[in-house]
Design a protein around this motif. Structure first.
Motif, PDB file in Angstrom:
ATOM      1  N   LYS A  13       8.843  12.726 -17.345  1.00  0.00           N
ATOM      2  CA  LYS A  13       8.870  11.111 -16.868  1.00  0.00           C
ATOM      3  C   LYS A  13      10.012  10.342 -17.721  1.00  0.00           C
ATOM      4  CE  LYS A  13       7.295   8.293 -13.819  1.00  0.00           C
ATOM      5  NZ  LYS A  13       7.846   6.928 -14.160  1.00  0.00           N
ATOM      6  N   ILE A  14      10.854   9.723 -17.071  1.00  0.00           N
ATOM      7  CA  ILE A  14      11.730   8.746 -17.704  1.00  0.00           C
ATOM      8  C   ILE A  14      11.528   7.395 -17.087  1.00  0.00           C
ATOM      9  CG2 ILE A  14      14.257   8.076 -17.759  1.00  0.00           C
ATOM     10  CD1 ILE A  14      14.726  11.224 -16.893  1.00  0.00           C
ATOM     11  N   GLU A  15      11.549   6.427 -17.946  1.00  0.00           N
ATOM     12  CA  GLU A  15      11.199   5.218 -17.563  1.00  0.00           C
ATOM     13  C   GLU A  15      12.762   4.306 -17.633  1.00  0.00           C
ATOM     14  OE1 GLU A  15       8.451   3.774 -16.967  1.00  0.00           O
ATOM     15  OE2 GLU A  15       6.981   4.974 -18.170  1.00  0.00           O
ATOM     16  N   ALA A  16      12.871   3.380 -16.747  1.00  0.00           N
ATOM     17  CA  ALA A  16      14.134   2.586 -16.952  1.00  0.00           C
ATOM     18  C   ALA A  16      13.645   1.151 -16.650  1.00  0.00           C
ATOM     19  CB  ALA A  16      14.848   2.840 -15.226  1.00  0.00           C
ATOM     20  N   ARG A  17      14.560   0.337 -17.580  1.00  0.00           N
ATOM     21  CA  ARG A  17      14.133  -1.087 -17.596  1.00  0.00           C
ATOM     22  C   ARG A  17      15.462  -1.873 -17.647  1.00  0.00           C
ATOM     23  NH1 ARG A  17      10.070   0.802 -16.915  1.00  0.00           N
ATOM     24  NH2 ARG A  17       8.075   0.783 -17.921  1.00  0.00           N
ATOM     25  N   ASP A  18      15.411  -3.167 -17.166  1.00  0.00           N
ATOM     26  CA  ASP A  18      16.554  -3.820 -16.865  1.00  0.00           C
ATOM     27  C   ASP A  18      17.131  -4.386 -18.469  1.00  0.00           C
ATOM     28  OD1 ASP A  18      16.226  -4.100 -14.314  1.00  0.00           O
ATOM     29  OD2 ASP A  18      15.034  -5.876 -14.085  1.00  0.00           O
ATOM     30  N   LEU A  19      18.326  -4.473 -18.694  1.00  0.00           N
ATOM     31  CA  LEU A  19      19.001  -5.151 -19.782  1.00  0.00           C
ATOM     32  C   LEU A  19      18.771  -6.444 -19.460  1.00  0.00           C
ATOM     33  CD1 LEU A  19      21.989  -2.468 -19.831  1.00  0.00           C
ATOM     34  CD2 LEU A  19      20.049  -2.766 -21.555  1.00  0.00           C
ATOM     35  N   ALA A  20      18.590  -7.153 -20.821  1.00  0.00           N
ATOM     36  CA  ALA A  20      18.578  -8.620 -20.914  1.00  0.00           C
ATOM     37  C   ALA A  20      20.223  -9.196 -20.647  1.00  0.00           C
ATOM     38  CB  ALA A  20      18.011  -9.216 -21.994  1.00  0.00           C
ATOM     39  N   GLU A  21      21.152  -8.324 -21.056  1.00  0.00           N
ATOM     40  CA  GLU A  21      22.469  -9.061 -21.004  1.00  0.00           C
ATOM     41  C   GLU A  21      23.078  -8.126 -19.731  1.00  0.00           C
ATOM     42  OE1 GLU A  21      21.395  -8.460 -25.395  1.00  0.00           O
ATOM     43  OE2 GLU A  21      21.348  -7.083 -23.341  1.00  0.00           O
ATOM     44  N   ALA A  22      23.901  -9.052 -19.019  1.00  0.00           N
ATOM     45  CA  ALA A  22      24.341  -8.550 -17.645  1.00  0.00           C
ATOM     46  C   ALA A  22      25.635  -7.624 -18.024  1.00  0.00           C
ATOM     47  CB  ALA A  22      24.575  -9.923 -16.911  1.00  0.00           C
ATOM     48  N   LEU A  23      25.770  -6.544 -17.604  1.00  0.00           N
ATOM     49  CA  LEU A  23      26.728  -5.754 -17.273  1.00  0.00           C
ATOM     50  C   LEU A  23      27.483  -5.686 -16.028  1.00  0.00           C
ATOM     51  CD1 LEU A  23      25.825  -2.629 -19.830  1.00  0.00           C
ATOM     52  CD2 LEU A  23      27.073  -4.669 -20.511  1.00  0.00           C
ATOM     53  N   SER A  24      28.749  -5.648 -15.852  1.00  0.00           N
ATOM     54  CA  SER A  24      29.128  -5.400 -14.706  1.00  0.00           C
ATOM     55  C   SER A  24      28.947  -4.249 -13.925  1.00  0.00           C
ATOM     56  CB  SER A  24      30.702  -5.394 -14.633  1.00  0.00           C
ATOM     57  OG  SER A  24      31.320  -6.703 -15.227  1.00  0.00           O
ATOM     58  N   PRO A  25      28.262  -4.406 -12.733  1.00  0.00           N
ATOM     59  CA  PRO A  25      27.804  -2.857 -12.127  1.00  0.00           C
ATOM     60  C   PRO A  25      28.668  -1.818 -11.939  1.00  0.00           C
ATOM     61  CG  PRO A  25      27.898  -4.749 -10.310  1.00  0.00           C
ATOM     62  CD  PRO A  25      28.194  -5.301 -11.794  1.00  0.00           C
ATOM     63  N   VAL A  26      28.438  -0.624 -11.654  1.00  0.00           N
ATOM     64  CA  VAL A  26      29.206   0.423 -11.319  1.00  0.00           C
ATOM     65  C   VAL A  26      29.612   0.151  -9.952  1.00  0.00           C
ATOM     66  CG1 VAL A  26      29.275   2.889 -10.947  1.00  0.00           C
ATOM     67  CG2 VAL A  26      28.517   1.961 -13.181  1.00  0.00           C
ATOM     68  N   GLU A  27      30.665   0.240  -9.385  1.00  0.00           N
ATOM     69  CA  GLU A  27      31.143   0.187  -7.983  1.00  0.00           C
ATOM     70  C   GLU A  27      31.681   1.428  -7.662  1.00  0.00           C
ATOM     71  OE1 GLU A  27      33.020  -3.441  -6.086  1.00  0.00           O
ATOM     72  OE2 GLU A  27      33.697  -3.636  -8.167  1.00  0.00           O
ATOM     73  N   VAL A  28      30.896   1.791  -6.280  1.00  0.00           N
ATOM     74  CA  VAL A  28      31.511   3.077  -5.592  1.00  0.00           C
ATOM     75  C   VAL A  28      32.442   2.499  -4.419  1.00  0.00           C
ATOM     76  CG1 VAL A  28      30.806   4.950  -4.389  1.00  0.00           C
ATOM     77  CG2 VAL A  28      29.413   4.631  -6.315  1.00  0.00           C
ATOM     78  N   VAL A  29      33.570   2.953  -4.337  1.00  0.00           N
ATOM     79  CA  VAL A  29      34.561   2.511  -3.393  1.00  0.00           C
ATOM     80  C   VAL A  29      35.179   3.538  -2.707  1.00  0.00           C
ATOM     81  CG1 VAL A  29      35.123   0.550  -4.790  1.00  0.00           C
ATOM     82  CG2 VAL A  29      36.495   2.734  -4.805  1.00  0.00           C
ATOM     83  N   ILE A  30      35.589   3.316  -1.407  1.00  0.00           N
ATOM     84  CA  ILE A  30      36.130   4.183  -0.444  1.00  0.00           C
ATOM     85  C   ILE A  30      37.431   3.723  -0.357  1.00  0.00           C
ATOM     86  CG2 ILE A  30      35.312   3.237   1.755  1.00  0.00           C
ATOM     87  CD1 ILE A  30      35.462   6.212   2.826  1.00  0.00           C
ATOM     88  N   GLY A  31      38.659   4.524  -0.469  1.00  0.00           N
ATOM     89  CA  GLY A  31      40.094   4.006  -0.410  1.00  0.00           C
ATOM     90  C   GLY A  31      40.916   5.080   0.288  1.00  0.00           C
ATOM     91  N   TRP A  32      42.024   4.623   0.785  1.00  0.00           N
ATOM     92  CA  TRP A  32      42.935   5.340   1.449  1.00  0.00           C
ATOM     93  C   TRP A  32      44.330   4.532   1.501  1.00  0.00           C
ATOM     94  CZ3 TRP A  32      38.936   2.670   3.893  1.00  0.00           C
ATOM     95  CH2 TRP A  32      39.148   1.419   4.618  1.00  0.00           C
ATOM     96  N   ARG A  33      45.284   5.137   1.836  1.00  0.00           N
ATOM     97  CA  ARG A  33      46.633   4.763   1.677  1.00  0.00           C
ATOM     98  C   ARG A  33      46.986   3.479   2.348  1.00  0.00           C
ATOM     99  NH1 ARG A  33      51.746   8.752   2.269  1.00  0.00           N
ATOM    100  NH2 ARG A  33      51.054   8.809   4.330  1.00  0.00           N
TER     101      ARG A  33
END
Length: 303
Positions: free
Chosen positions: A257-277
């Motif tokens: 098992k793995i636990e996940a907890r929020d960070l007190a400091e805000a980090l910019s989220p990872v953005e998943v984008v779609i792109g084309w020419r």
């Protein structure tokens, strides 16, 4: 087994929202209706799907495994309905799609499965590489579209880019860790903790940025390019990790098992984008792929 479509629908909603209350609000039905449906589903299956907590629910190992099948059931039903409503000729042809490594592992399988079910006569070619190289291939016309983790540097001005998902960072901990009882954990609390750094898509840089901002330099236990290795290392207590939610699963391959907890400091989220020419009209196939991507929802509950 005699479980129903609605039970599957309610189960997925609870899993994705992490709480019965939030799922019932999303479904616009009472909490008691959702609770009873889950209870009946668990009885039919013969095993619990959730561990009940004071702050919500967490998927059990079997619940996590069943979620994958449940999502597939809902997706196939939606595809069947769409196919029966359609009286147009099937779209045929080829599509070249570029992906960055995290996208290949955690976004592409579901996205591609949805597209292939809707357009089974389209041959899809996938190229996995760095964001910079995918930008180059898009500008050169060698890719129709690319689904990428957006880096700290902006993509080429020659590309049109749309955000599909913004995934926040959280702290991964082994079960029983001294900080696991906290809902939110500060970077300064991690100054002496060994870290597992994921060397993909600038993920390690985010952790190091958080350290610099907090004025700490924790020891690094290992640098790895494998999310599964990072997951197993955290689960067995080799270190902690700061990783985006889109990669989170509550169990390692070994069943730890793995636990996940929020960070007190805000980090910019990872953005998943779609792109084309930019300035190059999408053909019919690429247009349909972008349409599927626009409706994509990661749907991972914060377990």
């Amino acid at each position: 087994m005699a479980f129903s479509f609605r039970q599957i629908q309610y189960f997925v909603a609870v899993a994705e929202n992490g709480a019965v209350s939030r799922a019932s609000h999303e479904l616009s039905i009472s909490q008691s209706t959702v609770t009873e449906a889950i209870r009946e589903l668990e009885a039919d299956l013969g095993f619990p799907l959730f561990d009940r907590r004071s702050h919500g629910v967490e998927l059990t190992l079997k619940g996590h495994q069943f979620l994958r099948h449940a999502r597939k059931i809902l997706s196939e039903i939606a595809d069947a309905r769409r196919a029966l409503r359609s009286d147009t000729a099937p779209i045929e042809g080829r599509l070249a799609v570029g992906v960055t490594p995290l996208v290949a592992a955690y976004v592409l399988p579901d996205l591609l499965a949805r597209f292939r079910r809707a357009f089974p006569h389209v041959a899809v070619e996938i190229i996995e590489d760095s964001r910079d190289y995918l930008d180059h291939l898009l500008v050169g016309g060698e890719l129709d579209v690319a689904v990428m983790v957006a880096g700290t540097e902006r993509s080429s001005a020659a590309l049109h880019v749309e955000t599909m998902e913004a995934s926040p960072y959280r702290l991964w901990l082994p079960i029983g860790h001294r900080l696991a009882e906290a809902e939110s954990i500060g970077i300064v609390d991690l100054a002496e903790e060994p870290f597992v750094l994921l060397m993909l898509d600038e993920i390690a840089e985010a952790a190091e940025y958080a350290w610099r901002r907090a004025g700490v330099r924790p020891p690094v236990a290992i640098r790895t390019r494998s999310v599964e290795a990072a997951r197993s290392l955290v689960a067995t207590g080799a270190g902690v990790a700061i990783l985006p939610d889109l990669t989170y699963r509550p169990w390692s391959l070994e069943g730890d098992k793995i636990e996940a907890r929020d960070l007190a400091e805000a980090l910019s989220p990872v953005e998943v984008v779609i792109g084309w020419r930019r300035g190059s009209p999408l053909d019919a196939i690429a247009t349909q792929f972008v349409a599927v991507a626009r409706t994509y929802r990661a749907g991972r509950g914060r377990s």
